[in-house]
Structures are given as C-alpha cells and as structure tokens.
Scaffold this active site. Sequence first.
Site, short mmCIF file in Angstrom:
data_model
loop_
_atom_site.label_atom_id
_atom_site.label_comp_id
_atom_site.label_asym_id
_atom_site.label_seq_id
_atom_site.Cartn_x
_atom_site.Cartn_y
_atom_site.Cartn_z
N LYS A 155 16.33 2.17 4.68
CA LYS A 155 17.13 0.95 4.64
C LYS A 155 17.48 0.55 3.19
O LYS A 155 18.62 0.21 2.89
CB LYS A 155 16.35 -0.17 5.33
CG LYS A 155 17.08 -1.48 5.49
CD LYS A 155 16.39 -2.38 6.50
CE LYS A 155 14.97 -2.71 6.11
NZ LYS A 155 14.88 -3.83 5.15
N ARG A 195 13.85 -12.35 10.91
CA ARG A 195 12.73 -11.57 11.44
C ARG A 195 12.33 -12.02 12.84
O ARG A 195 11.56 -11.35 13.51
CB ARG A 195 11.52 -11.68 10.50
CG ARG A 195 11.69 -10.97 9.18
CD ARG A 195 10.44 -11.05 8.36
NE ARG A 195 10.60 -10.49 7.02
CZ ARG A 195 10.40 -9.23 6.70
NH1 ARG A 195 10.03 -8.37 7.63
NH2 ARG A 195 10.55 -8.81 5.46
N ARG A 243 4.11 9.64 0.55
CA ARG A 243 4.57 9.06 -0.70
C ARG A 243 3.46 9.04 -1.75
O ARG A 243 2.31 8.77 -1.47
CB ARG A 243 5.01 7.60 -0.49
CG ARG A 243 6.34 7.41 0.16
CD ARG A 243 6.57 5.91 0.32
NE ARG A 243 7.80 5.60 1.00
CZ ARG A 243 8.09 4.39 1.48
NH1 ARG A 243 7.20 3.41 1.36
NH2 ARG A 243 9.24 4.15 2.09
N ARG A 260 -0.46 4.50 -2.31
CA ARG A 260 -0.76 3.09 -2.05
C ARG A 260 -1.56 2.98 -0.76
O ARG A 260 -1.36 3.74 0.18
CB ARG A 260 0.55 2.29 -1.88
CG ARG A 260 1.33 2.13 -3.14
CD ARG A 260 2.51 1.20 -2.99
NE ARG A 260 2.96 0.99 -1.61
CZ ARG A 260 4.07 0.34 -1.30
NH1 ARG A 260 4.85 -0.14 -2.23
NH2 ARG A 260 4.42 0.19 -0.04
N ARG A 273 1.97 -1.10 10.32
CA ARG A 273 3.21 -1.73 9.83
C ARG A 273 4.35 -1.51 10.82
O ARG A 273 5.16 -2.42 11.06
CB ARG A 273 3.59 -1.14 8.46
CG ARG A 273 2.70 -1.63 7.32
CD ARG A 273 2.84 -0.76 6.08
NE ARG A 273 4.18 -0.82 5.51
CZ ARG A 273 4.61 0.01 4.56
NH1 ARG A 273 3.82 0.97 4.11
NH2 ARG A 273 5.83 -0.10 4.08
#
Length: 215
Positions: free
Chosen positions: A13, A88, A127, A159, A170
């Site tokens: 996105k 949201r 990542r 992370r 998430r």
Amino acid sequence: MNIILFGPPGAGKGTQAKKLVDFYGIPQVSTGDILRANVREGTELGLAAKAYMDKGELVPDQVLIGIIKNRLKEEDCEKGFILDGYPRTVPQADALETILEEINKPIDVVLNLEVPDEELVGRISGRLMCKCGASYHVISNPPKKDNICDICGGEVFQRADDKAEAVQNRLDVYKKQTQPLINYYKEKGILVTLDGTKDIDEVFEDIKAILAKFA
C-alpha cells in the site's frame, strides 16, 4: 480524484501510495502524519490529541475527524487526495462522509489491495532493517554480506512486530477492523479490489486503468 487506499500490512500500500503521489501530483493524507504535525505545531486540535496520546489512549474520533477535515481543506488537496490509514471503522466512515459532504469532496473510488495471508507473512517476516533506515528482505533483497548493511556497515535486524506470529496477529486485527468497511464501500458501489500479488508496476498499471475513468 479523491481516493481511499486499503491494504493489509505487507500488501504494498505504501509503495502504491507513493507512486500515486508522484504520478498524479495529489497528496497522500496519512492520519499518523497529520496527527504528529498538529501536535508539533501546537494547534488546538493537536493539543487535544496530545492529551490523549500522552496517556497512551486512542485519539477520539471527533478530534481525529476535525484534524482530517482541516487537512482536506488545504490548497494541495484541491485536485484530490489519497486517504491512507483512515477510516478504520464504520463510525469513522460515517463521520468522514459527513465532512466530505460539507466540503464538497466526495470519495471517487476505494482501492483495496488484496494479498493472501501466507504471502503477506512471507513478505513481512523476511524483512530486515538497519538503524540507518535501509531495508532488506532475506529472499528478494538480501544484504551482500550476511547481517551487514550494504550502506553503513551496521548490523541488520528483524523488528519484533515483523516476526511471523506477530504478523499473523496484525493481519487478524486488520481483517477485523477492515472487513466491515469493505462491505460498507462495496454497497456504495465505489470499491475496487485489486490483485496485490502482481509485480509492483503491474499493480500500478491496474490502478491507473481504474483511475482513468475519473481523471
């Protein structure tokens, strides 16, 4: 063109939003960015938001919508905008519709990037980051030397919220929040769902084909 951009973590996105900004010359309006800007500038709404943020609480919808309304009335939004990270929830969508009617800037299209969970988990859990801001991926873009940043020579790391278990959590939260909104905009006839598994440039070509109807 007034656009809302939806997409789960890892769907690309942010990348597509940047390409939209560069190609069409319309601003990306991120709630996080404008909240921080209002707090930094000490605006009335910014101070109201800071009182909640300092206590670790969510900023109430009425404060957030006021900040967004002010942002969308700015000169750079005259030709359009890309809303990223808002709404949201359905109540937020209702509030947004009210202020957009007031300032006569209805949403033209809601772009929904869709990618299967297993691919998203693979994208995000691979990542690697460096403190200098460089980013890598263990499969598609690894550093030249294991665990060493190509740019600054620092140690790259993963992370905590990019670990597979955290990523799935998430994604679950995103679905819970967003699914009602997908239905909300589908019923209004302005939702377009795109295949986010394609190459970055292919996805952008698909987006341009959709937006050509509104240009």
